[in-house]
Design an enzyme around this catalytic site. Sequence first.
Site, mmCIF file in Angstrom:
data_model
loop_
_atom_site.group_PDB
_atom_site.id
_atom_site.type_symbol
_atom_site.label_atom_id
_atom_site.label_comp_id
_atom_site.label_asym_id
_atom_site.label_seq_id
_atom_site.Cartn_x
_atom_site.Cartn_y
_atom_site.Cartn_z
ATOM 1 N N HIS A 56 38.634 116.733 56.220
ATOM 2 C CA HIS A 56 38.186 115.353 56.010
ATOM 3 C C HIS A 56 37.770 115.102 54.566
ATOM 4 O O HIS A 56 37.275 115.988 53.872
ATOM 5 C CB HIS A 56 37.093 114.946 57.001
ATOM 6 N N ASP A 80 31.342 120.155 51.946
ATOM 7 C CA ASP A 80 31.699 119.667 53.276
ATOM 8 C C ASP A 80 32.291 118.269 53.114
ATOM 9 O O ASP A 80 31.541 117.301 52.989
ATOM 10 C CB ASP A 80 30.445 119.651 54.163
ATOM 11 N N GLU A 115 34.915 111.223 58.953
ATOM 12 C CA GLU A 115 34.499 112.271 59.892
ATOM 13 C C GLU A 115 33.004 112.229 60.122
ATOM 14 O O GLU A 115 32.534 112.418 61.255
ATOM 15 C CB GLU A 115 34.909 113.644 59.348
ATOM 16 N N GLU A 116 32.242 111.992 59.064
ATOM 17 C CA GLU A 116 30.788 112.083 59.137
ATOM 18 C C GLU A 116 30.165 110.978 59.986
ATOM 19 O O GLU A 116 28.974 111.052 60.322
ATOM 20 C CB GLU A 116 30.180 112.050 57.732
ATOM 21 N N ASP A 153 37.043 123.065 58.366
ATOM 22 C CA ASP A 153 35.729 122.473 58.138
ATOM 23 C C ASP A 153 34.774 123.573 57.689
ATOM 24 O O ASP A 153 35.219 124.644 57.285
ATOM 25 C CB ASP A 153 35.233 121.744 59.388
ATOM 26 N N HIS A 165 24.841 119.356 53.919
ATOM 27 C CA HIS A 165 24.362 117.972 53.832
ATOM 28 C C HIS A 165 23.178 117.855 52.884
ATOM 29 O O HIS A 165 22.211 117.137 53.154
ATOM 30 C CB HIS A 165 24.001 117.428 55.213
#
Length: 341
Positions: free
Chosen positions: A63, A170, A202-203, A225, A308
């Site tokens: 992603h 990510d 995606e998030e 991922d 994150h």
Amino acid sequence: MRTTLETFCLAPGVSGHEGNIADVFSAMLSPFCDHIDRDPLGSVIGYLKGYADTKKTIMLEAHTDKIGLMVRHITEDGFLLVSPIGGFDTKILPATAVRIYGRRVLHGVICAVPPHIAKNDAAPKMEMLCIDTGYSRASLSDAVLVGDVVEFDTSFTSLHGDMVAASAMDDRAGLAILYHCAQTLYQTSFPFNIAIVASAQEEVGLRGAYTAAYNVNPYAAVCIDVCHGQTPDASRNTFAMGGGPVITIGPNVQRQMSDRLIAVAKAQNIAYQIDVDSGDTGTDAWAVQTTRLGVYTALLSLPLRYMHSGYEVLHLKDATQTAALLCAWINEIGKQGELCF
């Protein structure tokens, strides 16, 4: 791999606003594809055509989007109140440097109460956080509007021993792997088509993977991922940095796909790790697996520390080994003459 990863990590692209990273990825991927499409959600799909009249397609997916913030209000004093785009731990946000993408790019800092006068150590609520740009409300009137997006203002940094740190590892690391696979495979013809998919959003709900997989209609897919890397304070459900790609086993993937990846890793002397996941992996593999009548799906993950956050840490060896495994797997199943699991 490092240069590619740096290029992708530094490109803007919060969920729903992936245009910049999509442009960068498309431009770099284009020389290695027969053609490239972009769907209405912003996902990029590059096709490598197989020989003869093959109808079956293998999809390789990661992603493009990263977490961020959105301006929801500008106070009379010029502070920017924000809402999250994607999942945040609000404890990490105070005193973090950010970029605001308005009519021009502005720099700011998320406000923090100094520990000398803080009333408690509880995590701040998102609705109480705001951004200080140094500007007054009047000065911001021609620069920032409600709805503008905000990202971490961080650089790409080398650490010791092939470790690198940046925001958006990510899943820009996944994009780097897809790029290197395309670069390696494009001059080889297979008895199946290959679709390189850089999916959007995606998030915020795996949205781009749903629509891209429906569009491509693959027979089989491998999603790339990240998972959690080991740290001194986190050893459960974490994986060794530099220990190689993490192959998932569980109901969100087909066992024959995982087993084939394991067999190829052993044959190629590629170190790997196993993640046993008994439910929904929370990745695009969930969306891809359940598309149309179902897709043979595998999930490869890279151990990542501090997910994150403004600085996620990755071991470059894990990225290069994941790309090597994916290419070897494609070559191995290409020898079958027919795509069948």
